[in-house]
Scaffold this active site. Structure first.
Site, PDB file in Angstrom:
ATOM      1  N   HIS A  27       0.713  -1.266  -0.059  1.00  0.00           N
ATOM      2  CA  HIS A  27      -0.008   0.065  -0.051  1.00  0.00           C
ATOM      3  C   HIS A  27       0.694   1.296  -0.095  1.00  0.00           C
ATOM      4  O   HIS A  27       1.590   1.566   0.982  1.00  0.00           O
ATOM      5  CB  HIS A  27      -0.701  -0.043   1.197  1.00  0.00           C
ATOM      6  CG  HIS A  27      -1.905   1.217   1.309  1.00  0.00           C
ATOM      7  ND1 HIS A  27      -1.827   1.900   2.410  1.00  0.00           N
ATOM      8  CD2 HIS A  27      -2.715   1.572   0.460  1.00  0.00           C
ATOM      9  CE1 HIS A  27      -2.757   2.945   2.382  1.00  0.00           C
ATOM     10  NE2 HIS A  27      -3.174   2.714   1.255  1.00  0.00           N
ATOM     11  N   ARG A  28       0.832   1.894  -1.097  1.00  0.00           N
ATOM     12  CA  ARG A  28       1.790   3.285  -1.285  1.00  0.00           C
ATOM     13  C   ARG A  28       3.030   2.684  -1.121  1.00  0.00           C
ATOM     14  O   ARG A  28       3.946   3.682  -0.755  1.00  0.00           O
ATOM     15  CB  ARG A  28       1.296   4.261  -0.143  1.00  0.00           C
ATOM     16  CG  ARG A  28      -0.119   4.562   0.025  1.00  0.00           C
ATOM     17  CD  ARG A  28      -0.301   5.889   0.876  1.00  0.00           C
ATOM     18  NE  ARG A  28      -1.704   5.558   1.301  1.00  0.00           N
ATOM     19  CZ  ARG A  28      -2.309   6.614   2.082  1.00  0.00           C
ATOM     20  NH1 ARG A  28      -1.613   7.473   2.770  1.00  0.00           N
ATOM     21  NH2 ARG A  28      -3.599   6.450   2.594  1.00  0.00           N
ATOM     22  N   GLU A  54       0.885  -0.569  -4.931  1.00  0.00           N
ATOM     23  CA  GLU A  54      -0.415   0.007  -5.034  1.00  0.00           C
ATOM     24  C   GLU A  54      -0.015   1.528  -4.947  1.00  0.00           C
ATOM     25  O   GLU A  54       0.963   1.834  -4.031  1.00  0.00           O
ATOM     26  CB  GLU A  54      -1.618  -0.088  -3.942  1.00  0.00           C
ATOM     27  CG  GLU A  54      -2.773   0.590  -4.104  1.00  0.00           C
ATOM     28  CD  GLU A  54      -2.839   1.964  -3.422  1.00  0.00           C
ATOM     29  OE1 GLU A  54      -3.805   2.657  -3.443  1.00  0.00           O
ATOM     30  OE2 GLU A  54      -1.854   2.287  -2.540  1.00  0.00           O
ATOM     31  N   HIS A  69      -0.864  10.934  -2.996  1.00  0.00           N
ATOM     32  CA  HIS A  69      -2.322  10.398  -2.324  1.00  0.00           C
ATOM     33  C   HIS A  69      -3.169  11.644  -2.081  1.00  0.00           C
ATOM     34  O   HIS A  69      -4.515  11.594  -2.371  1.00  0.00           O
ATOM     35  CB  HIS A  69      -2.150   9.941  -0.846  1.00  0.00           C
ATOM     36  CG  HIS A  69      -3.429   9.257  -0.396  1.00  0.00           C
ATOM     37  ND1 HIS A  69      -4.226  10.156   0.609  1.00  0.00           N
ATOM     38  CD2 HIS A  69      -3.985   8.162  -0.252  1.00  0.00           C
ATOM     39  CE1 HIS A  69      -5.052   9.674   1.002  1.00  0.00           C
ATOM     40  NE2 HIS A  69      -5.027   8.396   0.252  1.00  0.00           N
ATOM     41  N   GLU A 128      -4.237   3.610  -8.377  1.00  0.00           N
ATOM     42  CA  GLU A 128      -5.301   4.099  -7.929  1.00  0.00           C
ATOM     43  C   GLU A 128      -5.652   5.560  -8.346  1.00  0.00           C
ATOM     44  O   GLU A 128      -4.634   6.435  -8.193  1.00  0.00           O
ATOM     45  CB  GLU A 128      -5.513   4.164  -6.195  1.00  0.00           C
ATOM     46  CG  GLU A 128      -6.927   4.662  -5.923  1.00  0.00           C
ATOM     47  CD  GLU A 128      -6.937   4.732  -4.289  1.00  0.00           C
ATOM     48  OE1 GLU A 128      -6.413   4.329  -3.744  1.00  0.00           O
ATOM     49  OE2 GLU A 128      -7.971   5.751  -4.028  1.00  0.00           O
ATOM     50  N   ASP A 258       0.629  -2.021   4.659  1.00  0.00           N
ATOM     51  CA  ASP A 258       1.726  -1.193   4.631  1.00  0.00           C
ATOM     52  C   ASP A 258       2.852  -2.016   4.989  1.00  0.00           C
ATOM     53  O   ASP A 258       4.181  -1.371   4.599  1.00  0.00           O
ATOM     54  CB  ASP A 258       1.334  -0.200   5.736  1.00  0.00           C
ATOM     55  CG  ASP A 258       0.133   0.844   5.439  1.00  0.00           C
ATOM     56  OD1 ASP A 258      -0.168   0.930   4.410  1.00  0.00           O
ATOM     57  OD2 ASP A 258      -0.429   0.920   6.609  1.00  0.00           O
TER      58      ASP A 258
HETATM   59  O1  G3P Z   1      -6.010   0.304  -1.962  1.00  0.00           O
HETATM   60  C1  G3P Z   1      -7.082   1.095  -1.523  1.00  0.00           C
HETATM   61  C2  G3P Z   1      -6.611   2.191  -0.570  1.00  0.00           C
HETATM   62  O2  G3P Z   1      -5.217   2.665  -1.060  1.00  0.00           O
HETATM   63  C3  G3P Z   1      -7.815   3.128  -0.385  1.00  0.00           C
HETATM   64  O3  G3P Z   1      -7.270   4.000   0.498  1.00  0.00           O
HETATM   65  O4  G3P Z   1      -7.020   6.381   1.065  1.00  0.00           O
HETATM   66  O5  G3P Z   1      -5.069   4.872   1.134  1.00  0.00           O
HETATM   67  O6  G3P Z   1      -6.105   5.591  -1.046  1.00  0.00           O
HETATM   68  P1  G3P Z   1      -6.379   5.322   0.584  1.00  0.00           P
HETATM   69 CA    CA Z   2      -4.574   4.451  -2.226  1.00  0.00          CA
END
Ligand code: G3P
Ligand code: CA
Length: 270
Positions: A27-28, A54, A69, A128, A258
């Protein structure tokens, strides 16, 4: 022979259902350890053996696709700029690494092309989209220019219009609709329902739903609904091994976290 058959039958009966090999999505990037949405974070995710990364993407004023983000830059750079009203050159002056740790000083906001360029063979990216469908023609071009195989790039978005536009304009890649839950102020009930989620996913021709990791709502009934409709089932964002095991038991296709190395080891994934 009969005894052997009985033994084999008994074994089959008592063997628990082995969860399929879930994919681990960083995640990120590996954002627990490195500044989110930077090349440092994505490189670390590959080192931590993530199956996919992601990242969050916006279109700049000069129509470049950048990885960040928030719609403004203050939280990760200390300087307030609106991404959609800034040029790539202006955004590149910002340091988005120092807030996490001084050793990441000088990390820049990456472009989508830079992120795509460091995806290893066989690995994937969940792109995303944080803005609207106006980005999709530029996205299609960037994906084509990257030379990656179609299965390596997946578009995700909370914006159902972005998913619909992606399916129409970039039909060769997968698109998952992102969804979360909110509590109705009057009834205190979590919304939307599984049926409502399904209806939107089908309306925009998504390949699957990437759903907020809410154990009360994301249960066996919800998963049955998705599977009956041939939809993939993905969850975000899970850092607790206990929660991850819950979704693993439900046969989730991918878990966004994460902490890719930590979760992979906790779930004993190879
Ligand atoms: O993978 C989806 C998730 O990243 C959505 O939430 O706010 O972290 O972009 P956010
Ligand atoms: Ca995201």
């Amino acid at each position: 022979m009969i005894l052997l058959r009985l033994l084999a039958f008994g074994l089959i009966m008592v063997t628990p259902v082995v969860a399929q090999a879930q994919k681990i999505v960083a995640h990120r990037g590996a954002s627990f350890d490195a500044p989110e949405n930077t090349l440092a974070s994505f490189r670390l995710a590959w080192e931590q053996n993530a199956d996919a990364i992601e990242g969050d993407f916006f279109l700049t004023k000069d129509q470049q696709i950048v990885c960040i983000h928030d719609s403004k830059t203050k939280r990760t750079s200390g300087v307030e700029q609106v991404v959609s009203e800034s040029t790539l050159e202006e955004l590149r002056k910002l340091d988005v690494g120092s807030w996490k740790d001084p050793r990441f000083k000088g990390e820049k906001i990456p472009t989508l092309a830079e992120v795509l360029a460091i995806i290893p063979t066989g690995k994937r990216i969940y792109i995303e989209i944080k803005c609207g469908p106006e980005i999709v023609p530029f996205l299609g071009r960037a994906i084509k220019q990257s030379g990656l195989a179609p299965e390596q790039t997946i578009v995700i978005s909370f914006n159902d219009k972005v998913i619909a536009a992606t399916r129409e304009q970039i039909p060769e890649i997968k698109a998952y609709w992102l969804a979360g839950f909110r509590q109705n102020a009057q009834t205190k009930v979590l919304e939307p329902t599984g049926q409502e989620l399904l209806a939107t996913a089908l309306k925009v021709h998504a390949h699957g739903i990437d759903i907020q990791a809410q154990r009360e709502m994301v249960n066996a009934d919800f998963v049955t609904l998705l599977r009956k409709n041939r939809l993939e089932f993905h969850v975000w964002t899970v850092n607790s091994p206990d929660d991850a095991r819950h979704f693993q038991q439900l046969g989730v296709d991918s878990i966004t976290t994460d902490r890719p190395a930590f979760l992979r080891s906790e779930l004993q994934l190879k």
